[in-house]
Design a protein around this motif. Structure first.
Motif, PDB file in Angstrom:
ATOM      1  N   GLN A 138      -0.017 -24.514   2.802  1.00  0.00           N
ATOM      2  CA  GLN A 138       0.331 -24.295   1.397  1.00  0.00           C
ATOM      3  C   GLN A 138      -0.674 -23.346   0.783  1.00  0.00           C
ATOM      4  N   ILE A 139      -0.182 -22.244   0.253  1.00  0.00           N
ATOM      5  CA  ILE A 139      -1.001 -21.247  -0.434  1.00  0.00           C
ATOM      6  C   ILE A 139      -0.737 -21.402  -1.921  1.00  0.00           C
ATOM      7  N   THR A 140      -1.738 -21.847  -2.654  1.00  0.00           N
ATOM      8  CA  THR A 140      -1.617 -22.054  -4.093  1.00  0.00           C
ATOM      9  C   THR A 140      -2.173 -20.842  -4.813  1.00  0.00           C
ATOM     10  N   THR A 141      -1.380 -20.269  -5.701  1.00  0.00           N
ATOM     11  CA  THR A 141      -1.730 -19.028  -6.393  1.00  0.00           C
ATOM     12  C   THR A 141      -1.943 -19.305  -7.869  1.00  0.00           C
ATOM     13  N   LEU A 142      -3.039 -18.792  -8.409  1.00  0.00           N
ATOM     14  CA  LEU A 142      -3.329 -18.842  -9.840  1.00  0.00           C
ATOM     15  C   LEU A 142      -3.054 -17.465 -10.428  1.00  0.00           C
ATOM     16  N   GLY A 143      -2.219 -17.417 -11.451  1.00  0.00           N
ATOM     17  CA  GLY A 143      -1.844 -16.136 -12.033  1.00  0.00           C
ATOM     18  C   GLY A 143      -1.970 -16.118 -13.543  1.00  0.00           C
ATOM     19  N   ASP A 144      -2.143 -14.912 -14.071  1.00  0.00           N
ATOM     20  CA  ASP A 144      -2.117 -14.671 -15.505  1.00  0.00           C
ATOM     21  C   ASP A 144      -0.668 -14.393 -15.885  1.00  0.00           C
ATOM     22  N   SER A 145      -0.018 -15.353 -16.517  1.00  0.00           N
ATOM     23  CA  SER A 145       1.412 -15.234 -16.806  1.00  0.00           C
ATOM     24  C   SER A 145       1.705 -14.134 -17.804  1.00  0.00           C
ATOM     25  N   GLN A 146       0.795 -13.883 -18.724  1.00  0.00           N
ATOM     26  CA  GLN A 146       1.032 -12.887 -19.758  1.00  0.00           C
ATOM     27  C   GLN A 146       0.904 -11.470 -19.215  1.00  0.00           C
ATOM     28  N   ARG A 147      -0.131 -11.224 -18.397  1.00  0.00           N
ATOM     29  CA  ARG A 147      -0.349  -9.879 -17.843  1.00  0.00           C
ATOM     30  C   ARG A 147       0.161  -9.734 -16.416  1.00  0.00           C
ATOM     31  N   GLU A 148       0.695 -10.819 -15.851  1.00  0.00           N
ATOM     32  CA  GLU A 148       1.333 -10.823 -14.529  1.00  0.00           C
ATOM     33  C   GLU A 148       0.360 -10.379 -13.437  1.00  0.00           C
ATOM     34  N   LEU A 149      -0.843 -10.909 -13.467  1.00  0.00           N
ATOM     35  CA  LEU A 149      -1.861 -10.595 -12.478  1.00  0.00           C
ATOM     36  C   LEU A 149      -2.141 -11.815 -11.609  1.00  0.00           C
ATOM     37  N   ILE A 150      -2.373 -11.591 -10.324  1.00  0.00           N
ATOM     38  CA  ILE A 150      -2.822 -12.650  -9.423  1.00  0.00           C
ATOM     39  C   ILE A 150      -4.342 -12.748  -9.545  1.00  0.00           C
ATOM     40  N   LEU A 151      -4.844 -13.940  -9.884  1.00  0.00           N
ATOM     41  CA  LEU A 151      -6.272 -14.123 -10.136  1.00  0.00           C
ATOM     42  C   LEU A 151      -7.002 -14.753  -8.957  1.00  0.00           C
ATOM     43  N   ALA A 152      -6.453 -15.781  -8.349  1.00  0.00           N
ATOM     44  CA  ALA A 152      -7.134 -16.489  -7.263  1.00  0.00           C
ATOM     45  C   ALA A 152      -6.088 -17.161  -6.385  1.00  0.00           C
ATOM     46  N   MET A 153      -6.502 -17.506  -5.147  1.00  0.00           N
ATOM     47  CA  MET A 153      -5.620 -18.167  -4.197  1.00  0.00           C
ATOM     48  C   MET A 153      -6.437 -19.108  -3.322  1.00  0.00           C
ATOM     49  N   THR A 154      -5.829 -20.226  -2.948  1.00  0.00           N
ATOM     50  CA  THR A 154      -6.437 -21.168  -2.018  1.00  0.00           C
ATOM     51  C   THR A 154      -5.450 -21.485  -0.905  1.00  0.00           C
ATOM     52  N   HIS A 155      -5.967 -22.029   0.197  1.00  0.00           N
ATOM     53  CA  HIS A 155      -5.159 -22.274   1.391  1.00  0.00           C
ATOM     54  C   HIS A 155      -5.519 -23.623   1.976  1.00  0.00           C
ATOM     55  N   CYS A 156      -4.519 -24.312   2.514  1.00  0.00           N
ATOM     56  CA  CYS A 156      -4.765 -25.564   3.223  1.00  0.00           C
ATOM     57  C   CYS A 156      -3.670 -25.772   4.264  1.00  0.00           C
ATOM     58  N   VAL A 157      -3.993 -26.513   5.315  1.00  0.00           N
ATOM     59  CA  VAL A 157      -3.050 -26.882   6.363  1.00  0.00           C
ATOM     60  C   VAL A 157      -2.885 -28.391   6.308  1.00  0.00           C
ATOM     61  N   SER A 158      -1.639 -28.858   6.359  1.00  0.00           N
ATOM     62  CA  SER A 158      -1.361 -30.283   6.217  1.00  0.00           C
ATOM     63  C   SER A 158      -0.456 -30.759   7.344  1.00  0.00           C
ATOM     64  N   GLU A 159      -0.099 -32.028   7.287  1.00  0.00           N
ATOM     65  CA  GLU A 159       0.789 -32.615   8.275  1.00  0.00           C
ATOM     66  C   GLU A 159       2.236 -32.235   7.992  1.00  0.00           C
ATOM     67  N   ARG A 160       3.030 -32.225   9.043  1.00  0.00           N
ATOM     68  CA  ARG A 160       4.454 -31.943   8.887  1.00  0.00           C
ATOM     69  C   ARG A 160       5.156 -33.152   8.283  1.00  0.00           C
ATOM     70  N   GLY A 161       5.951 -32.914   7.249  1.00  0.00           N
ATOM     71  CA  GLY A 161       6.665 -33.989   6.591  1.00  0.00           C
ATOM     72  C   GLY A 161       8.106 -34.084   7.061  1.00  0.00           C
ATOM     73  N   GLY A 162       8.855 -34.935   6.404  1.00  0.00           N
ATOM     74  CA  GLY A 162      10.263 -35.089   6.724  1.00  0.00           C
ATOM     75  C   GLY A 162      10.494 -36.022   7.907  1.00  0.00           C
ATOM     76  N   VAL A 163      11.744 -36.129   8.289  1.00  0.00           N
ATOM     77  CA  VAL A 163      12.134 -36.981   9.412  1.00  0.00           C
ATOM     78  C   VAL A 163      11.865 -36.240  10.715  1.00  0.00           C
ATOM     79  N   ARG A 164      11.243 -36.933  11.672  1.00  0.00           N
ATOM     80  CA  ARG A 164      10.900 -36.319  12.947  1.00  0.00           C
ATOM     81  C   ARG A 164      11.721 -36.957  14.069  1.00  0.00           C
ATOM     82  N   THR A 165      12.148 -36.134  14.983  1.00  0.00           N
ATOM     83  CA  THR A 165      12.846 -36.647  16.165  1.00  0.00           C
ATOM     84  C   THR A 165      11.820 -37.240  17.125  1.00  0.00           C
TER      85      THR A 165
END
Length: 387
Positions: A138-165
């Motif tokens: 999941q890449i979470t992005t922080l943006g300036d909504s008024q000026r439409e600029l990307i300010l910062a980003m973070t990253h993480c790896v998690s477990e797979r969700g949902g139903v598994r076979t």
């Protein structure tokens, strides 16, 4: 070739305050990749420098057209495809991509230092994958909504969700024996992003934040100390918008939805149901910062009308600064001296992101791209002085 602008010895007085006459010529040397290179010597500490010390091609054994690599990366080409077109290996393209990504991050820091405070901000997450669909990122992005600029980003790896076979459960169990994501990785990445949110806000004008209805966003905002000060002084407004709302211009999260769409459209590894997955979390975020720099400074804010300039220009960035950053993007590395580097960006720059192994069946350990010594020095010039 660029002449050095400062001494790279952090103990030298000419590192942060280079004066006139601090650099003297000290002969030349011949290289196969760059031809004849001019040597220099610092008068303060005697450190040797050259016209390659601040070059984008520093310590490279082969010169690749970085402008062409950047153009193809922003167009969605894969590294192997770029290597076939330029007549080089995928590894050479990957190294060039890392150089461009560090340049994009450094230019972003310089850009933000000249940017005024933001009044309306929003953040949202994009779900992709690293190495395998068993490892969603999941890449979470922080943006300036008024000026439409990307300010910062973070990253993480998690477990797979949902139903598994049953087959998927067995495979994921074998992978967990080799590597498993850290607990509460998503919460920690959002905490890091919210901690950096206050640095872009104006203490007097207040902060307006738009988020979706994910419960973790509201919890992290409620626990943040800096935002607690805004809340006590009635300067904080948090608006929640459900994900089922129409993704039109009237949606408060329109900018986040637009960025999500452009990432899915222009970056092959984030296309839904794609097989072109990222091989490493650090490399994935390097490509994201190349996208962010292109979005902020090169893509027009509107394709028609009076606002056909870039978003950075529309936000009030001085034209001289923006023009210099564009001209030097593929030639001279930007200096981070005396600039505050966000912690999320520092982790990407130094390769500290946790990433699953590609060849887990042979017991491969999690490894990312090697960060060269000169890139680590570029970061050390800023980070100790950013506190």
């Amino acid at each position: 070739m660029p002449r050095p602008r400062y001494c790279r010895n952090t103990e030298c007085r000419y590192c942060y305050r280079p004066g006139p006459g601090w650099l003297v010529r000290n002969g030349t040397y011949l290289t196969q990749a760059h031809g004849r290179v001019q040597r220099y010597k610092c008068r303060g500490c005697g450190r040797g420098l050259s016209t390659q010390s601040e070059s984008m091609h520093y310590y490279s054994k082969r010169r690749i057209d970085l402008g062409e690599v950047f153009s193809r990366l922003r167009g969605g080409s894969s590294q192997r495809d770029i290597g076939r077109e330029l007549g080089c290996s995928r590894t050479a393209v990957a190294t060039a991509m890392l150089r461009l990504a560090r340049q994009a991050m450094a230019s972003q820091v310089v850009l933000l230092s000249a940017l005024g405070p933001a009044r309306r901000m929003s953040f949202d997450g994009l779900i992709s994958a690293v190495c395998s669909r068993d490892y969603p990122s999941q890449i979470t992005t922080l943006g300036d909504s008024q000026r439409e600029l990307i300010l910062a980003m973070t990253h993480c790896v998690s477990e797979r969700g949902g139903v598994r076979t049953p087959r998927q459960r067995r495979r994921i169990g074998l992978k967990r024996a080799v590597w498993q994501p850290a607990g509460r990785a998503l919460s920690e990445s959002i905490v890091l992003l919210v901690n950096e949110l206050a640095r872009f806000a104006c203490p007097l004008a207040g902060v307006h934040i738009d988020i979706d209805c994910h419960p973790i966003y509201r919890q992290v905002i409620a626990r943040d100390v800096a935002l607690g000060w805004y809340r006590r002084h009635r300067l904080l407004t948090v608006r929640r918008t459900p994900g089922s709302a129409a993704r039109t211009v009237g949606n408060p999260l329109f900018f986040m939805n637009y960025v999500d769409r452009m990432i899915r459209h222009r970056m092959k590894e984030h296309t839904r149901e794609s097989i072109a997955l990222a091989r490493n979390a650090t490399a994935q975020m390097h490509r994201m910062w190349i996208f962010a720099w292109d979005h902020n400074t090169r893509q027009p804010m509107r394709v028609s009308g009076s606002r056909r300039c870039s978003r950075a220009a529309a936000a009030g960035i001085p034209p001289q600064l923006l023009g210099r950053l564009r001209r030097e993007f593929t030639t001279r590395r930007q200096s981070l001296r005396r600039l505050a580097v966000p912690e999320s960006m520092r982790r990407v720059w130094s390769g500290e992101l946790d990433s699953p192994p590609v060849r887990w069946r042979v017991g491969q350990k999690s490894r990312g791209p090697q960060i060269p010594a000169f890139a680590q020095l570029d970061l050390r010039l800023a980070y100790p002085h950013a506190q």
